[in-house]
Enzyme design. Structure first.
Site, short mmCIF file in Angstrom:
data_model
loop_
_atom_site.label_atom_id
_atom_site.label_comp_id
_atom_site.label_asym_id
_atom_site.label_seq_id
_atom_site.Cartn_x
_atom_site.Cartn_y
_atom_site.Cartn_z
N SER A 195 -11.10 0.17 49.13
CA SER A 195 -12.02 -0.81 48.62
C SER A 195 -11.23 -1.32 47.32
O SER A 195 -11.14 -0.46 46.38
CB SER A 195 -13.37 -0.32 48.37
OG SER A 195 -14.16 -1.17 47.75
N LYS B 271 -10.58 -3.43 52.42
CA LYS B 271 -11.99 -4.13 52.06
C LYS B 271 -11.79 -4.72 50.63
O LYS B 271 -11.43 -4.16 49.61
CB LYS B 271 -12.95 -2.86 52.21
CG LYS B 271 -14.19 -3.54 51.38
CD LYS B 271 -15.50 -2.41 51.77
CE LYS B 271 -16.32 -2.12 50.45
NZ LYS B 271 -17.36 -1.07 50.86
N LYS C 39 -13.82 -7.06 47.77
CA LYS C 39 -15.03 -7.54 47.14
C LYS C 39 -15.29 -9.08 46.98
O LYS C 39 -14.28 -9.57 46.46
CB LYS C 39 -15.34 -6.93 45.76
CG LYS C 39 -15.43 -5.40 45.95
CD LYS C 39 -16.65 -4.85 46.63
CE LYS C 39 -16.94 -3.61 46.37
NZ LYS C 39 -18.10 -3.15 47.23
N ASP D 278 -16.87 -7.34 51.30
CA ASP D 278 -18.06 -6.87 51.07
C ASP D 278 -18.63 -7.70 49.69
O ASP D 278 -17.95 -7.91 48.80
CB ASP D 278 -17.91 -5.47 50.38
CG ASP D 278 -19.19 -4.60 50.00
OD1 ASP D 278 -20.16 -5.35 50.45
OD2 ASP D 278 -18.95 -3.70 49.57
N GLU E 170 -19.60 -7.43 54.60
CA GLU E 170 -20.78 -6.21 54.45
C GLU E 170 -21.85 -6.80 53.61
O GLU E 170 -21.38 -7.60 52.67
CB GLU E 170 -19.75 -5.15 53.68
CG GLU E 170 -20.85 -4.00 53.56
CD GLU E 170 -19.81 -2.83 52.97
OE1 GLU E 170 -18.60 -2.64 53.15
OE2 GLU E 170 -20.40 -1.99 52.11
N ASP F 144 -25.33 -2.29 54.15
CA ASP F 144 -24.92 -1.25 53.09
C ASP F 144 -26.34 -1.05 52.20
O ASP F 144 -27.21 -0.21 52.75
CB ASP F 144 -23.72 -1.63 51.98
CG ASP F 144 -23.48 -0.74 51.11
OD1 ASP F 144 -24.12 0.37 50.85
OD2 ASP F 144 -22.57 -0.61 50.25
N LYS G 16 -23.88 5.64 53.61
CA LYS G 16 -23.63 6.34 52.41
C LYS G 16 -24.68 7.37 52.24
O LYS G 16 -26.03 7.38 52.11
CB LYS G 16 -23.70 5.67 51.06
CG LYS G 16 -22.37 4.51 50.92
CD LYS G 16 -22.43 3.77 49.65
CE LYS G 16 -21.77 2.75 49.60
NZ LYS G 16 -21.96 1.69 48.43
N GLY H 271 -18.60 4.74 50.14
CA GLY H 271 -18.36 5.63 48.95
C GLY H 271 -19.07 5.07 47.73
O GLY H 271 -19.33 3.60 47.64
O1 OSB Z 1 -20.56 -1.59 47.90
O2 OSB Z 1 -19.42 -0.19 48.92
C1 OSB Z 1 -20.04 -0.59 48.03
C2 OSB Z 1 -18.70 1.57 44.89
C3 OSB Z 1 -19.76 1.49 44.10
C4 OSB Z 1 -20.74 0.97 44.58
C5 OSB Z 1 -20.79 0.04 45.80
C6 OSB Z 1 -19.72 0.19 46.47
C7 OSB Z 1 -18.72 0.72 46.17
C8 OSB Z 1 -17.20 0.67 46.76
C9 OSB Z 1 -16.27 1.78 46.81
O3 OSB Z 1 -16.97 -0.17 47.76
C10 OSB Z 1 -15.91 2.67 47.91
C11 OSB Z 1 -15.26 4.04 47.49
O4 OSB Z 1 -15.67 4.70 46.92
O5 OSB Z 1 -13.95 4.04 47.54
MG MG Z 2 -20.88 -2.25 49.96
#
Ligand code: OSB
Ligand code: MG
Length: 390
Positions: free
Chosen positions: A151, A177, A179, A204, A229, A254, A278, A306
């Site tokens: 990510s 992935k 953001k 995401d 996402e 999520d 999660k 995560g």
């Molecule tokens: O939206 O998936 C998410 C990390 C913190 C809060 C929200 C998200 C995330 C990640 C990190 O996308 C994923 C990882 O731990 O590698």
């Molecule tokens: Mg997410």
């Protein structure tokens, strides 16, 4: 439960360690970035002295979810720990029943429950992944290698973003992935696809859009995305179903899925096709097992998300992601993507086929390094932005 009779446990004590760890790379999302990885690490001690570890994956601010380090400390210390100390448990799936009088606060509950899972797996001399499988019907034995992706946060420039994707692909990650947020979406996807036409790519939004953005978001359909996402509000399911009808790209939920009940409703409504599970968001691995069974029954694709976990949380999530009903690459990257030095050993290393190997030892299979834990606790005390109120 099948197989041999499993051992029960009597809980002597539960200790909390609040930590801050420097991140090698900030993860900027539509709601911002935090300078350190923070967490509460839960250490449970059994009557025979054996210990288990769990991670309460909360941030300092209520930005991803409503909980923070300080709310989770309060709930854990004052309401959850007293419900377990001195008690005997036959299986960690009895924990949610003990916590029934505490509403919400899923991250706090999940951290404590995770410590019990690790402890009881160790007590039964089993890897956590095998212990999870003991709580599922036959045919759910874990895989030894778990497919993972990475990510990547919002960058200052498209060039910087492209360079970072290139670096991650060279390291071996096969699912990327990114953001997104309004103003950092279409141009981003277009530039990424120009450079990398064939990679497994997903976006995401972390709840950055509304239904009024439907025409704009529909343009993302041209980029052959694996999924989008959480485009809409963190507490919405229904409007996702209205938007999903207008896009071809499958949605993955999520933030808005906090229980097996929520995911069943989302599937019924057509609010999304894929789940980012999660375990911390749904209140723990017991609820996660219910969701896992639902996904297998409905044939809905599943992967494990995560929260930039330390080795403690990541090893447990990896153990869950090893179950065969987890059908897509998970957001569980190698240790060096997160930290120069984690508080556990050994580190997770990415395999050439974009997988992480399941640790061999009992429970989470990693050793907590006490000196590094103490250092990370001191760092939290030094950088805690919210000193005690009284
Ligand atoms: O939206 O998936 C998410 C990390 C913190 C809060 C929200 C998200 C995330 C990640 C990190 O996308 C994923 C990882 O731990 O590698
Ligand atoms: Mg997410």
């Amino acid at each position: 439960m099948k197989g041999a009779v499993l051992k029960s446990v009597t809980i002597r004590d539960i200790k909390l360690h609040v930590i801050a760890l420097p991140l090698v790379e900030l993860l900027k999302t539509s709601f911002g970035a935090e300078p350190y990885k923070s967490a509460i690490l839960v250490e449970v001690v059994a009557s025979d002295g054996l210990t288990g570890w769990g991670e309460t994956a909360v941030k300092t601010k209520p930005s991803y979810g409503a909980e923070t380090i300080l709310t989770a400390l309060h709930i854990t210390r004052d309401f959850l720990i007293p419900k377990l100390v001195g008690q005997t448990l036959d299986t960690p799936t009895q924990v949610p029943e003990r916590f029934k009088s505490v509403r919400g606060n899923h991250h706090a509950r999940a951290g404590v429950e995770a410590s019990i899972w690790d402890l009881m797996a160790k007590m039964n001399d089993m890897r956590l992944a095998d212990y999870f499988a003991q709580h599922l019907p036959p045919g759910n034995a874990p895989r030894e290698s778990v497919p993972v992706g990475v990510s990547i946060g919002i960058q200052d420039s498209l060039d910087g973003q492209i360079a970072l994707i290139k670096k991650r692909l060279e390291e071996g990650y096969r699912r990327i992935k990114l953001k997104i947020a309004p103003g950092w979406d279409l141009e981003l996807a277009r530039a990424v696809r120009r450079h990398f036409p064939d990679i497994m790519l997903m976006l995401d939004a972390n709840s950055a859009y509304t239904l009024a953005d439907a025409d704009h978001l529909r343009q993302l359909d041209q980029f052959d995305l694996l999924m989008i996402e959480q485009p809409l509000a963190y507490d919405d399911i229904y409007e996702h179903s209205l938007l999903q009808q207008q896009l071809q790209t499958p949605f993955c939920l999520d933030e808005s899925i906090c229980s097996a009940h929520d995911w069943r409703i989302a599937l019924e409504l057509g609010a999304g096709e894929i789940l980012n599970l999660k375990p911390t968001r749904v209140g723990g691995y017991s609820e996660s097992l219910k969701i896992y069974k639902l996904c297998v029954e409905r044939g809905s694709p599943l992967w494990i998300g995560g929260m930039l976990e330390t080795g403690i949380g990541r090893a447990a999530n990896l153990s869950f992601a090893a179950l065969p009903g987890v059908t897509l690459p998970s957001d569980i990257s190698a240790t060096d993507r997160y930290f120069d030095r984690d508080i556990t050993e050994p580190p997770f290393v990415l395999q050439p086929d974009s997988t992480l190997r399941l640790p061999a030892g009992a429970g989470i299979g990693l050793e907590v390094q006490r000196d590094r834990l103490a250092e990370a606790e001191a760092r939290w005390r030094a950088h805690n932005p919210f000193p005690p109120l009284f």
